[in-house]
Scaffold this active site. Structure first.
Site: not given
Length: 479
Positions: A334-335, A376, A380, A407, A437
């Site tokens: 996918g990625r 991400r 992550y 914020c 993603y």
């Protein structure tokens, strides 16, 4: 040793950046492995996607905006198709399923279908997009650890090619549903093989202590094959289910074949046990996806030809070791198809030089997006690169942190990268590697509308997912 893809969590790296980051000789240079293949920088310093200046794209579509290179995505899909055909046709063949969770819309569904790929979905919403785009249901695989009865009903009614089973509850649920409908549903058993992929904890999916799949661990019963073998027994005992084979997925952002070698060995050991116990050889084996891409200079690229050749060698060797007929193999990139095919374009709003302890400083470059269009980095602690996209600069490189407008102090887009020292409000910044993603995990945090996805090809651009507006946000708020 290559740094961990997820980065050092909230590490204080001062004004020099992480160990792997090097000051560029020319801050205007583009590293080809990070960018969509049609991205170039003109003599005026302006980035171009499929021949179109990003300044024109920003003027037409606004910022932030996801810029998707159609030719790049198609070529990556075709590369997987061709690589796995070359490696596995001498064996029992292979199927490539595009993992729709990385990024899915109707246009992308049509592109991957036209390039000969199948499609993996994991929710009713993804299935709805696939069906609305005209994807052949027989070429769709349906994943997910908690598929609802209505989702399973839709999948069965549509005639999806396979359902990947993830729990005993789901086996029972699907068996009853299929029997009521008078059909026999093709299924696979997702096996948790106990392999730790060298990636972030949240995207490593094959270790024992997590929600996916059936474990090989014997547990308290001591039964060989653990829950996975019991899942097979229950499926074989259900007349409304047809067992295609076993499925394994060990995680994401994987840069070598070592984990696949161990996981394949363990899955095929189970297949051999099932052959001995039930007298059947399963015709299919899915080895999952998770093939890594380059987000920064620290990342290596795992090419489809390398992946396919390595997996074919592993499967053939392990099948011979267990005396098994080589099954038809499937994978789920996918990625590595969608990720490098897009970049995100932002406009700089403010630039702030912040004084740190010990006389150090850090340049904060605030842009008009942030964690709502790419979570991400915050989720992550992932690393990204970026470049000044709207002009050339003769200023020296300066270590900068690109941050969003939300914020949250953790609202970081690019933790550390060298930008020209004269970066200023109104400049455009482009971040590569955001095709996977980013839009698929986007949110409306702080009531910020999600950006458009604009596909560029052959000198033209069109919206394939329109930008949200404040009217869209208010339309859902019934007061």
């Amino acid at each position: 040793m290559r740094a961990h893809e997820a980065g050092a969590l909230h590490a204080d790296i001062g004004q020099h950046g992480p160990e792997w980051l090097r000051e560029p000789a020319d801050v205007n240079d583009l590293l080809p492995q990070l960018w969509p293949r049609t991205v170039t920088r003109g003599s005026d310093g302006v980035l171009r996607v499929a021949g179109i200046p990003v300044t024109d794209l920003a003027a037409q579509f606004g910022t932030p905006v996801y810029l998707l290179d159609e030719a790049d995505l198609r070529s990556r899909a075709a590369a997987y198709r061709d690589a796995f055909a070359a490696a596995f046709d001498p064996l029992a063949g292979a199927d490539v399923y595009y993992a729709g969770k990385s990024f899915l819309c109707k246009a992308v569904v049509r592109w991957i279908a036209e390039e000969g790929l199948r499609l993996d979905v994991c929710t009713g919403g993804e299935l709805a997009v696939a069906l609305a785009a005209g994807m052949d249901p027989a070429r769709i695989g349906f994943h997910g650890n908690n598929k609802s009865l209505s989702e399973l009903d839709r999948a069965v009614s549509a005639g999806v090619g396979r359902v990947v089973l993830d729990s005993f509850d789901e086996i029972d649920r699907l068996a009853v549903l299929a029997a009521e409908r008078g059909v026999r549903v093709p299924v696979m058993i997702r096996v948790t093989v106990g392999v730790e992929a060298h990636t972030h904890e949240y995207i490593a999916t094959a270790h024992e202590d997590q929600k996916f799949g059936f474990s090989l661990n014997r547990g308290n019963t001591g039964a060989p094959g653990g829950a996975a073998a019991e899942a097979v027994r229950r499926v074989l005992a259900a007349p409304s289910l047809r067992l295609l084979g076993l499925h394994s997925h060990i995680g994401s952002q994987i840069y070598d074949a070592a984990g696949f070698e161990v996981s394949t060995r363990r899955v095929l050991e189970l297949a051999a046990q099932l052959r001995d116990e039930h007298g059947v050889e399963l015709p299919e084996l899915d080895l999952g996806g998770g093939f890594g891409i380059a987000y920064t200079t620290q990342d290596e690229v795992f090419e489809p030809t390398e992946i396919a050749a390595a997996l074919a060698k592993i499967v053939e060797h392990e099948c011979a070791a267990y005396g098994l007929t080589v099954p038809r193999v499937s994978v789920e990139p996918g990625r590595s198809i969608s990720g490098p095919a897009a970049c995100t374009l932002y406009e700089v709003g403010t630039v702030k030089q912040v004084e740190l302890d010990g006389g150090a400083t850090r340049k904060y470059v605030s842009v008009d997006g942030g964690m709502s269009d790419n979570i991400r980095t915050a989720l992550y602690d992932a690393s990204y690169s970026c470049t000044l996209a709207s002009r050339a600069s003769t200023a020296p490189p300066a270590l900068a942190r690109v941050v969003g407008k939300h914020c949250e102090s953790g609202d970081i887009v690019v933790r550390d990268e060298f930008l020209p020292a004269d970066v200023a409000p109104g400049d455009l910044i482009a971040v590569p590697g955001t095709g996977a993603y980013a839009r698929s995990m986007a949110s409306n945090y702080n009531h910020v509308p999600r950006p458009a996805v604009v596909a560029a090809a052959d000198g033209t651009a069109r919206v394939i997912v329109r930008a949200e507006t404040e009217d869209d946000l208010l339309r859902l708020d019934v007061g």
